[in-house]
Design a protein around this motif. Sequence first.
Motif, PDB file in Angstrom:
ATOM      1  N   THR A   1       1.095  -1.247  -0.112  1.00  0.00           N
ATOM      2  CA  THR A   1       0.099   0.051  -0.041  1.00  0.00           C
ATOM      3  C   THR A   1       0.984   1.315   0.083  1.00  0.00           C
ATOM      4  OG1 THR A   1      -0.122  -0.261   2.459  1.00  0.00           O
ATOM      5  CG2 THR A   1      -1.891  -1.122   1.058  1.00  0.00           C
ATOM      6  N   TYR A   2       0.556   2.135  -0.699  1.00  0.00           N
ATOM      7  CA  TYR A   2       1.079   3.364  -0.972  1.00  0.00           C
ATOM      8  C   TYR A   2       0.429   4.858  -0.679  1.00  0.00           C
ATOM      9  CZ  TYR A   2       3.957  -0.270  -3.193  1.00  0.00           C
ATOM     10  OH  TYR A   2       4.572  -1.513  -3.520  1.00  0.00           O
ATOM     11  N   PHE A   3       0.986   5.821  -0.538  1.00  0.00           N
ATOM     12  CA  PHE A   3       0.210   6.871  -0.912  1.00  0.00           C
ATOM     13  C   PHE A   3      -0.093   7.109  -2.379  1.00  0.00           C
ATOM     14  CE2 PHE A   3       3.286   8.614   2.297  1.00  0.00           C
ATOM     15  CZ  PHE A   3       2.571   8.427   3.469  1.00  0.00           C
ATOM     16  N   PRO A   4      -1.385   7.309  -2.852  1.00  0.00           N
ATOM     17  CA  PRO A   4      -1.783   7.512  -4.165  1.00  0.00           C
ATOM     18  C   PRO A   4      -1.357   8.534  -4.892  1.00  0.00           C
ATOM     19  CG  PRO A   4      -3.713   7.769  -2.541  1.00  0.00           C
ATOM     20  CD  PRO A   4      -2.571   7.337  -1.849  1.00  0.00           C
ATOM     21  N   GLY A   5      -0.866   9.584  -4.035  1.00  0.00           N
ATOM     22  CA  GLY A   5      -0.343  10.678  -4.780  1.00  0.00           C
ATOM     23  C   GLY A   5      -1.470  11.309  -5.846  1.00  0.00           C
ATOM     24  N   SER A   6      -1.047  12.074  -6.684  1.00  0.00           N
ATOM     25  CA  SER A   6      -1.979  12.692  -7.561  1.00  0.00           C
ATOM     26  C   SER A   6      -3.180  12.138  -8.105  1.00  0.00           C
ATOM     27  CB  SER A   6      -1.170  13.424  -8.672  1.00  0.00           C
ATOM     28  OG  SER A   6      -0.305  14.277  -8.074  1.00  0.00           O
TER      29      SER A   6
ATOM     30  N   ARG B   1       3.133  23.251  -0.780  1.00  0.00           N
ATOM     31  CA  ARG B   1       3.779  23.823  -2.201  1.00  0.00           C
ATOM     32  C   ARG B   1       3.139  23.078  -3.294  1.00  0.00           C
ATOM     33  NH1 ARG B   1       7.747  26.753  -1.952  1.00  0.00           N
ATOM     34  NH2 ARG B   1       8.532  27.481   0.169  1.00  0.00           N
ATOM     35  N   CYS B   2       3.629  23.800  -4.352  1.00  0.00           N
ATOM     36  CA  CYS B   2       3.365  23.077  -5.993  1.00  0.00           C
ATOM     37  C   CYS B   2       4.628  22.839  -6.588  1.00  0.00           C
ATOM     38  CB  CYS B   2       2.407  24.196  -6.701  1.00  0.00           C
ATOM     39  SG  CYS B   2       1.226  23.082  -7.680  1.00  0.00           S
ATOM     40  N   THR B   3       4.611  22.063  -7.585  1.00  0.00           N
ATOM     41  CA  THR B   3       5.588  21.984  -8.288  1.00  0.00           C
ATOM     42  C   THR B   3       6.291  23.175  -9.182  1.00  0.00           C
ATOM     43  OG1 THR B   3       4.518  21.365 -10.258  1.00  0.00           O
ATOM     44  CG2 THR B   3       5.284  19.533  -9.000  1.00  0.00           C
ATOM     45  N   HIS B   4       5.515  24.135  -9.388  1.00  0.00           N
ATOM     46  CA  HIS B   4       5.705  25.267  -9.778  1.00  0.00           C
ATOM     47  C   HIS B   4       4.421  26.267  -9.767  1.00  0.00           C
ATOM     48  CE1 HIS B   4       4.604  23.163 -13.471  1.00  0.00           C
ATOM     49  NE2 HIS B   4       4.155  24.342 -14.056  1.00  0.00           N
ATOM     50  N   ALA B   5       4.609  27.486 -10.123  1.00  0.00           N
ATOM     51  CA  ALA B   5       3.465  28.507 -10.176  1.00  0.00           C
ATOM     52  C   ALA B   5       2.781  28.068 -11.473  1.00  0.00           C
ATOM     53  CB  ALA B   5       3.977  29.747 -10.218  1.00  0.00           C
TER      54      ALA B   5
ATOM     55  N   SER C   1      -2.689  19.645 -15.515  1.00  0.00           N
ATOM     56  CA  SER C   1      -1.120  19.859 -15.078  1.00  0.00           C
ATOM     57  C   SER C   1      -0.927  19.340 -13.692  1.00  0.00           C
ATOM     58  CB  SER C   1      -0.925  21.332 -15.423  1.00  0.00           C
ATOM     59  OG  SER C   1      -2.174  22.095 -15.304  1.00  0.00           O
ATOM     60  N   SER C   2      -1.865  18.738 -13.128  1.00  0.00           N
ATOM     61  CA  SER C   2      -1.572  18.243 -11.608  1.00  0.00           C
ATOM     62  C   SER C   2      -1.053  19.211 -10.721  1.00  0.00           C
ATOM     63  CB  SER C   2      -0.473  17.162 -11.757  1.00  0.00           C
ATOM     64  OG  SER C   2      -0.735  16.406 -10.485  1.00  0.00           O
TER      65      SER C   2
ATOM     66  N   PRO D   1      -0.920  19.369 -24.284  1.00  0.00           N
ATOM     67  CA  PRO D   1       0.465  19.857 -24.224  1.00  0.00           C
ATOM     68  C   PRO D   1       1.029  20.092 -22.680  1.00  0.00           C
ATOM     69  CG  PRO D   1      -0.357  21.014 -26.471  1.00  0.00           C
ATOM     70  CD  PRO D   1      -1.653  20.156 -25.714  1.00  0.00           C
ATOM     71  N   GLU D   2      -0.096  20.718 -22.090  1.00  0.00           N
ATOM     72  CA  GLU D   2       0.245  21.010 -21.004  1.00  0.00           C
ATOM     73  C   GLU D   2       0.307  19.796 -19.836  1.00  0.00           C
ATOM     74  OE1 GLU D   2       0.860  24.376 -19.406  1.00  0.00           O
ATOM     75  OE2 GLU D   2       0.602  24.685 -21.742  1.00  0.00           O
ATOM     76  N   GLY D   3      -0.384  18.593 -20.371  1.00  0.00           N
ATOM     77  CA  GLY D   3      -0.615  17.572 -19.440  1.00  0.00           C
ATOM     78  C   GLY D   3       0.866  17.027 -18.994  1.00  0.00           C
ATOM     79  N   THR D   4       0.670  16.324 -17.799  1.00  0.00           N
ATOM     80  CA  THR D   4       2.076  15.821 -17.324  1.00  0.00           C
ATOM     81  C   THR D   4       2.490  14.536 -17.842  1.00  0.00           C
ATOM     82  OG1 THR D   4       0.676  14.599 -15.588  1.00  0.00           O
ATOM     83  CG2 THR D   4       1.541  16.688 -14.834  1.00  0.00           C
TER      84      THR D   4
END
Lengths: 367, 623
Positions: B327-332, B369-373, B385-386, B526-529
């Motif tokens: 079992t793991y953190f499911p994250g995004s 926090r986020c990965t970036h703004a 873009s998660s 194109p914005e998709g992760t």
Amino acid sequence: MFEPEGRFYLRIDWTLMLLIVSITGLGLLNLYSTSTSFSAPLFTQQIYWIFLGFSAFFITATIDYRFYDRVANVLYILGIISLVAVLVLGRVFFGSRRWLNIGPLVIQPSELMKIIIILTMAHYVHVSPPKTDEGRSLQELVVPAFLVGLPALLILIQPDLGTMMILLLVFFSIMFLLKMRIRSLLTMAASALVLLPLIWTFVLQEYQKSRILVFLDPASDPTGEGWHIRQSMFAIGSGQLFGKGFMAGTQSQYQYLPAQWSDFPFAVWAEEWGLLGSVLLCSLYFVLVIWALRMAVTTRDRFASVICLGVGALFFWHTIINIGMVMGLLPIVGVTLPLFSHGGSSMLTFMIAAGLLMSVSARRHGL
Amino acid sequence: MRRMVLSDDSEFGRKYRYAFVFVGVVFLILIGRLVQLQVVYGAEYRELSRMNFLQKINLEAPRGLILDRHGNVLVQNRVAYNVFITPRFFNERAFKKLQALIQIPQVDLDYIQSKIMLAEGRRRGFSLLALRDVPKEWVLILESNRDHLPGLDISTQEKRQYPNGPMASHALGFVGEVDAEDILRHPLEDYRERDWIGKFGLESKMERSLRGRRGSIWRVRDARGRVKTGPDALRWLPRPHQVAPQPGFNVVTTLDADVQRAMELVLAPIESGSAVLMEVETGRIVAYVSKPAFDPNEVSGRLTAPRAAELYNHPLHPMLDKVVQGTYFPGSTYKVVSVIAAIEENLAEFEEYHLCKGWYEYGRSSSFRCTHAHGLMNLESSVVSSCNVYFYMLSERVGMDRMARYARLLGFGTSPGLGLNHEKSGFIPTKQWYAQKYQEGFRIGHTLNSGIGQGDVKTSILQVAQAYATIANRGSVMEPQLVERLTDYRGQTVQEFAPVVKRRLDFKPETWDLLARSLDGVVNNPEGTAYKARLAHLRVAGKTGTAQVRAMRKEPGQDPEETRWRNQDHAWFVGYSPVERPQVVVVVLVEHGGFASKVSVAPAMAILDEYFKINGARGQTTP
């Protein structure tokens, strides 16, 4: 001394005849049941020996028993010589020296010695009656004790414990029934008690001691001797009331019984014929022994009495020891079942013994 | 008897009576003993003599095969030869002969001899296992010398064989010899020493079907151990003397051996992780991988203690089924829960925008926090873009318990229902749970962490597959399924297992539509992760995820490189295809893989690509 002189009218003892023929016949039937599945020609051998045995029986019975009185000494000497010869020239089988080759014949002198010792004792008792009315004293037993002791020792050296034991038992049986002083009897009993531990320590071989120990506790050796006793008891017990049927004993047919033709034929018989068959066979032996005893008591002269007594004792002890052994009542010793076991020497010995009995029986009613 | 006339001369006048009595008594003792043996104990001795020669031979039932959905063999049986010795019949000469025949240092004949010597009493009649799984050449040698080896028997035993080695080993499982505990646990199922029992995977789950029923045959043996077959021997046999064994059923799985093999190949470079490929309409699992794997051929035999320790204490846990037991953190990948809850509960507008400055302002904390703004984000673009900041906002609005309720509807927090390897339920926290767990009680920060699949949320990868299959099929929570049907040894179907709908979720169509659009965007916008890993010829929708690993304390003596690796995040990707009418969902989790879009998206794409190639059906190509 009254010496039976003159003529007897010969009267065949049909009871004795019937007993001997029945036991021999049942023995043959029993052998047939187990031997057919084996390649060894056991059955034909036994027929041959029975034929030989009956010939010996008739020859022995035909001769007037008083003749044996005359030749007893000679026979005894010949017997001792052959026993010595066995130790020097004999062939070794299974670790003991019992057999002697004379030309084409292979004989077992210790077997014949059983007969000879009966004749010797009879002769001795005949020629030396008790000195007093009180009975025989200990001194008077020295000579017969020596006469038995010598062959017993020679047989022990072979070694053949079973035969030696039979010899001594026959001797003691005769002695016990003779007119003895009470004191002598007590002395004899006391010395036996002293002798037993000595025999255990100095005479018995390791294998013999272990047999006796295993007999006392069969579970102590589940593979060797104990295994034999147990398998024999399985065979007899599993026969139950009516037996598993002719040629249908599993213990014997599948060879779970050791030496089943010579030493364990009673177990084969009891398994296939059940309690009914076993009691029948025991009864035949019982009647035979009683018949000999009765003859010993009723016959006219001392020589004949002792012969009957000796032959009766011989049959009795062989039967008791063999059956007692296969039923786990006595330790295992190589003692055959008279006239029933497979084997030539045994057959011949008992046929001659029975012939002696017949000889006396046919002549005891004087004219 | 006539009155006896004694002769005058007889010496026996007085004592003869004793002789008669003595003889009579002795014969009576003999008769008494005969009665005791033959009547009193007769029945027991009859039984003992039967035990002497009767021998029961067990006829083992072959274990069922395990097949893939097209009938390819995944697990089968082979014949192993075991040498047995019955001590009672095996004499010294036979042992010498055996010694002469087998002069191989690996065979410990002394041990065999001591075993023979130690057998006592009744046990001497029972056969002992002397040599296990001997080569066929030995069998021929021993058989040809059978006459000199009384009491030696060679019996065959089925042994499990896994022709593909470690492939799908966690799904297929392995077998082991029953131990005392197994026998106690199944008292009515006639397990005996040296029987096989499923210990793991389908071998264990399907044990009752795979295992057949043992038969038996009685035979008669003489004192020398020879088998008797004549009519007189047969009459002693119990009736019925033969019971035919019943072979076990074959298990037809939902796995596809070709797809499985392809998936294993795709994942070959990955050291540790797991992946599962499942049909979205039926819940049937097509391929199942947990890494590192073990070789069931090895594990099914007798493991030496050091080897067992090596396998079970391995830092990457090869004996753990990471598809259902990890079992793991499911994250995004968990963000869909907040999306569904927000739309269903009318807590968000599709065109409502929120500014991501790179962090979320909540209390004094700066840890959200986020990965970036990301700039201005709406519901759809935040999934694409998660953007964590958007989801901090959304989850705060939805709230902890509402989020938990929708998570449970999708199958999180409960056992998925595969019934394999003690599958884990994962964990979905609630306010109440936090109140009990922490002294300071529940805080909004817990909700924010849950919203992005961190904090205390734990899921297995099978649960993620199940939830995304539900999204793909628009509302049916399917029970994952590995067994399609059972067939008997002739191939006739005995039982079929239809797909099971655990529950229907009647969400608004626009909920499903928005999810489909945004998940499609993750790969194809194109914005998709996952945009960089998209396939030209196969349109896939999905979601990346990065599960943070709690920083491990650096242990003294540990390789710094390993410490660095261990502190890297787990990388998730879950995707389904074709987008219009989804057929399969795939989940890939790369343990300590780092950033998801780099390591887990490409393998997942490759797996889907292989699946459609093998099945001849193509998803829609990107314009």
